[in-house]
Design a protein around this motif. Structure first.
Motif, PDB file in Angstrom:
ATOM      1  N   SER A  70       0.824  -1.211   0.000  1.00 50.94           N
ATOM      2  CA  SER A  70       0.000   0.000   0.000  1.00 50.94           C
ATOM      3  C   SER A  70       0.854   1.254   0.000  1.00 50.94           C
ATOM      4  O   SER A  70       1.961   1.265   0.536  1.00 50.94           O
ATOM      5  N   ALA A  71       0.287   2.313  -0.589  1.00 51.49           N
ATOM      6  CA  ALA A  71       0.864   3.657  -0.492  1.00 51.49           C
ATOM      7  C   ALA A  71      -0.030   4.407   0.485  1.00 51.49           C
ATOM      8  O   ALA A  71      -1.240   4.527   0.276  1.00 51.49           O
ATOM      9  N   TRP A  72       0.552   4.923   1.563  1.00 48.13           N
ATOM     10  CA  TRP A  72      -0.186   5.515   2.672  1.00 48.13           C
ATOM     11  C   TRP A  72       0.206   6.982   2.831  1.00 48.13           C
ATOM     12  O   TRP A  72       1.373   7.301   3.017  1.00 48.13           O
ATOM     13  N   ALA A  73      -0.787   7.890   2.748  1.00 46.33           N
ATOM     14  CA  ALA A  73      -0.548   9.321   2.975  1.00 46.33           C
ATOM     15  C   ALA A  73      -0.555   9.540   4.483  1.00 46.33           C
ATOM     16  O   ALA A  73      -1.613   9.491   5.120  1.00 46.33           O
ATOM     17  N   THR A  74       0.614   9.762   5.051  1.00 45.81           N
ATOM     18  CA  THR A  74       0.742   9.767   6.508  1.00 45.81           C
ATOM     19  C   THR A  74      -0.010  10.911   7.181  1.00 45.81           C
ATOM     20  O   THR A  74      -0.678  10.703   8.183  1.00 45.81           O
ATOM     21  N   ALA A  75       0.076  12.114   6.653  1.00 49.40           N
ATOM     22  CA  ALA A  75      -0.575  13.258   7.298  1.00 49.40           C
ATOM     23  C   ALA A  75      -2.096  13.136   7.273  1.00 49.40           C
ATOM     24  O   ALA A  75      -2.778  13.542   8.210  1.00 49.40           O
ATOM     25  N   ASN A  76      -2.625  12.563   6.216  1.00 46.79           N
ATOM     26  CA  ASN A  76      -4.073  12.444   6.069  1.00 46.79           C
ATOM     27  C   ASN A  76      -4.595  11.080   6.522  1.00 46.79           C
ATOM     28  O   ASN A  76      -5.807  10.856   6.501  1.00 46.79           O
ATOM     29  N   ARG A  77      -3.675  10.167   6.882  1.00 48.50           N
ATOM     30  CA  ARG A  77      -4.047   8.824   7.340  1.00 48.50           C
ATOM     31  C   ARG A  77      -4.979   8.152   6.342  1.00 48.50           C
ATOM     32  O   ARG A  77      -6.073   7.729   6.669  1.00 48.50           O
ATOM     33  N   LEU A  78      -4.517   8.073   5.103  1.00 45.16           N
ATOM     34  CA  LEU A  78      -5.355   7.599   4.015  1.00 45.16           C
ATOM     35  C   LEU A  78      -4.546   6.734   3.055  1.00 45.16           C
ATOM     36  O   LEU A  78      -3.449   7.112   2.660  1.00 45.16           O
ATOM     37  N   THR A  79      -5.107   5.576   2.695  1.00 44.89           N
ATOM     38  CA  THR A  79      -4.466   4.726   1.698  1.00 44.89           C
ATOM     39  C   THR A  79      -4.749   5.302   0.321  1.00 44.89           C
ATOM     40  O   THR A  79      -5.897   5.483  -0.056  1.00 44.89           O
ATOM     41  N   LEU A  80      -3.692   5.583  -0.424  1.00 45.20           N
ATOM     42  CA  LEU A  80      -3.832   6.176  -1.752  1.00 45.20           C
ATOM     43  C   LEU A  80      -3.954   5.116  -2.843  1.00 45.20           C
ATOM     44  O   LEU A  80      -4.652   5.324  -3.833  1.00 45.20           O
ATOM     45  N   ALA A  81      -3.256   4.015  -2.680  1.00 43.07           N
ATOM     46  CA  ALA A  81      -3.290   2.939  -3.675  1.00 43.07           C
ATOM     47  C   ALA A  81      -2.864   1.653  -2.992  1.00 43.07           C
ATOM     48  O   ALA A  81      -2.175   1.670  -1.971  1.00 43.07           O
ATOM     49  N   GLN A  82      -3.286   0.540  -3.588  1.00 46.22           N
ATOM     50  CA  GLN A  82      -2.954  -0.759  -3.020  1.00 46.22           C
ATOM     51  C   GLN A  82      -2.939  -1.783  -4.147  1.00 46.22           C
ATOM     52  O   GLN A  82      -3.807  -1.755  -5.016  1.00 46.22           O
ATOM     53  N   VAL A  83      -1.938  -2.660  -4.134  1.00 46.09           N
ATOM     54  CA  VAL A  83      -1.884  -3.737  -5.126  1.00 46.09           C
ATOM     55  C   VAL A  83      -1.584  -5.044  -4.412  1.00 46.09           C
ATOM     56  O   VAL A  83      -0.912  -5.069  -3.385  1.00 46.09           O
ATOM     57  N   GLN A  84      -2.099  -6.114  -4.999  1.00 46.34           N
ATOM     58  CA  GLN A  84      -1.860  -7.445  -4.456  1.00 46.34           C
ATOM     59  C   GLN A  84      -0.498  -7.944  -4.924  1.00 46.34           C
ATOM     60  O   GLN A  84      -0.121  -7.761  -6.087  1.00 46.34           O
ATOM     61  N   VAL A  85       0.222  -8.579  -4.018  1.00 45.62           N
ATOM     62  CA  VAL A  85       1.505  -9.180  -4.356  1.00 45.62           C
ATOM     63  C   VAL A  85       1.210 -10.518  -5.023  1.00 45.62           C
ATOM     64  O   VAL A  85       0.439 -11.320  -4.506  1.00 45.62           O
ATOM     65  N   ALA A  86       1.809 -10.745  -6.175  1.00 41.47           N
ATOM     66  CA  ALA A  86       1.596 -11.996  -6.907  1.00 41.47           C
ATOM     67  C   ALA A  86       2.114 -13.175  -6.086  1.00 41.47           C
ATOM     68  O   ALA A  86       3.084 -13.044  -5.332  1.00 41.47           O
ATOM     69  N   GLU A  87       1.435 -14.325  -6.236  1.00 43.41           N
ATOM     70  CA  GLU A  87       1.912 -15.533  -5.556  1.00 43.41           C
ATOM     71  C   GLU A  87       3.331 -15.837  -6.013  1.00 43.41           C
ATOM     72  O   GLU A  87       3.710 -15.559  -7.137  1.00 43.41           O
ATOM     73  N   LYS A  88       4.111 -16.396  -5.118  1.00 42.69           N
ATOM     74  CA  LYS A  88       5.509 -16.780  -5.391  1.00 42.69           C
ATOM     75  C   LYS A  88       6.360 -15.564  -5.753  1.00 42.69           C
ATOM     76  O   LYS A  88       7.299 -15.646  -6.519  1.00 42.69           O
ATOM     77  N   ALA A 147       8.662  -6.672  -5.765  1.00 47.98           N
ATOM     78  CA  ALA A 147       8.222  -6.827  -7.146  1.00 47.98           C
ATOM     79  C   ALA A 147       6.907  -6.089  -7.403  1.00 47.98           C
ATOM     80  O   ALA A 147       6.615  -5.709  -8.536  1.00 47.98           O
ATOM     81  N   ALA A 148       6.101  -5.863  -6.369  1.00 50.58           N
ATOM     82  CA  ALA A 148       4.808  -5.201  -6.532  1.00 50.58           C
ATOM     83  C   ALA A 148       4.907  -3.674  -6.478  1.00 50.58           C
ATOM     84  O   ALA A 148       4.004  -2.976  -6.937  1.00 50.58           O
ATOM     85  N   ILE A 149       5.991  -3.147  -5.943  1.00 49.98           N
ATOM     86  CA  ILE A 149       6.107  -1.700  -5.775  1.00 49.98           C
ATOM     87  C   ILE A 149       6.060  -0.927  -7.102  1.00 49.98           C
ATOM     88  O   ILE A 149       5.363   0.076  -7.188  1.00 49.98           O
ATOM     89  N   PRO A 150       6.740  -1.371  -8.169  1.00 53.03           N
ATOM     90  CA  PRO A 150       6.622  -0.617  -9.431  1.00 53.03           C
ATOM     91  C   PRO A 150       5.175  -0.493  -9.916  1.00 53.03           C
ATOM     92  O   PRO A 150       4.764   0.566 -10.391  1.00 53.03           O
ATOM     93  N   GLU A 151       4.399  -1.563  -9.771  1.00 52.93           N
ATOM     94  CA  GLU A 151       2.983  -1.494 -10.160  1.00 52.93           C
ATOM     95  C   GLU A 151       2.224  -0.521  -9.265  1.00 52.93           C
ATOM     96  O   GLU A 151       1.395   0.256  -9.723  1.00 52.93           O
ATOM     97  N   LEU A 152       2.546  -0.517  -7.981  1.00 51.56           N
ATOM     98  CA  LEU A 152       1.884   0.372  -7.028  1.00 51.56           C
ATOM     99  C   LEU A 152       2.130   1.835  -7.371  1.00 51.56           C
ATOM    100  O   LEU A 152       1.195   2.622  -7.443  1.00 51.56           O
ATOM    101  N   VAL A 153       3.357   2.184  -7.615  1.00 49.03           N
ATOM    102  CA  VAL A 153       3.673   3.599  -7.839  1.00 49.03           C
ATOM    103  C   VAL A 153       3.243   4.086  -9.214  1.00 49.03           C
ATOM    104  O   VAL A 153       3.167   5.290  -9.452  1.00 49.03           O
ATOM    105  N   THR A 154       2.934   3.165 -10.140  1.00 47.12           N
ATOM    106  CA  THR A 154       2.448   3.582 -11.446  1.00 47.12           C
ATOM    107  C   THR A 154       0.942   3.462 -11.545  1.00 47.12           C
ATOM    108  O   THR A 154       0.377   3.758 -12.602  1.00 47.12           O
ATOM    109  N   THR A 155       0.274   3.029 -10.462  1.00 48.11           N
ATOM    110  CA  THR A 155      -1.190   2.933 -10.446  1.00 48.11           C
ATOM    111  C   THR A 155      -1.763   4.326 -10.635  1.00 48.11           C
ATOM    112  O   THR A 155      -1.391   5.255  -9.935  1.00 48.11           O
ATOM    113  N   GLN A 156      -2.664   4.456 -11.597  1.00 42.26           N
ATOM    114  CA  GLN A 156      -3.298   5.749 -11.855  1.00 42.26           C
ATOM    115  C   GLN A 156      -4.586   5.848 -11.049  1.00 42.26           C
ATOM    116  O   GLN A 156      -5.556   5.216 -11.375  1.00 42.26           O
ATOM    117  N   PRO A 157      -4.595   6.621  -9.953  1.00 41.11           N
ATOM    118  CA  PRO A 157      -5.803   6.761  -9.153  1.00 41.11           C
ATOM    119  C   PRO A 157      -6.861   7.562  -9.872  1.00 41.11           C
ATOM    120  O   PRO A 157      -6.610   8.282 -10.779  1.00 41.11           O
TER     121      PRO A 157
END
Length: 163
Positions: A130-148, A153-163
């Protein structure tokens, strides 16, 4: 309440996964109860239902609740069938509508393993980053980690997620 109006606006067209003639509770009521409860700190279906029971009078200001508060089992069953992608799209749109990014905001990246998400059919436990906005206490984006795989490995997908 502006937030309740925004929730209705953003989630009003969430696809109904149930057979309408067998529903005692409106999908929108269940979704709004769950969102409000989780924002208030509920962690799990029982806590979501307990929150709703404790706040029933307050919830009735914005929700129909013609058959009262749904049980935790009902809430769980509904969310098991809700289209996750459709829910995520609406949730992100709602967050964008109510979230104001503070200048210099810190966004923390964190991985979690969700307790109780392993099922009897041998599926593995749910791992998310998850990407968490600390001051606002809010999850901005979240991605599932692939099995195995791992969280890194999931962070690049998280940071490129278009909200």
């Amino acid at each position: 309440m502006e937030v309740a109006h925004d929730l209705v606006h953003h989630f009003g067209d969430l696809p109904e996964p149930r057979m309408i003639n067998k529903c005692r509770h409106k999908l929108l009521d269940i979704v709004m109860i769950a969102i409000c409860a989780v924002l208030a700190g509920a962690d799990g279906w029982e806590e979501i239902a307990a929150f709703a029971e404790g706040k029933e009078k307050w919830l009735k200001k914005w929700l129909e609740l013609k058959n009262g508060i749904p049980s935790h089992d009902t809430i769980k069953r509904v969310f098991e069938h809700v289209d996750g992608q459709a829910f995520q799209e609406r949730f992100i749109a709602w967050v964008q509508a109510v979230f104001e990014l503070t200048n210099g905001q810190v966004v923390a990246i964190d991985g979690k393993t969700a307790r109780g998400t392993c099922d009897q059919q041998g599926k593995s436990t749910l791992h998310v980053v998850s990407a968490w906005a600390t001051a606002n206490r809010l999850t901005l984006a979240q991605v599932q980690v692939a099995e195995k795989s791992n969280e890194m490995a999931a962070i690049p997908e998280l940071v490129t997620t278009q909200p």
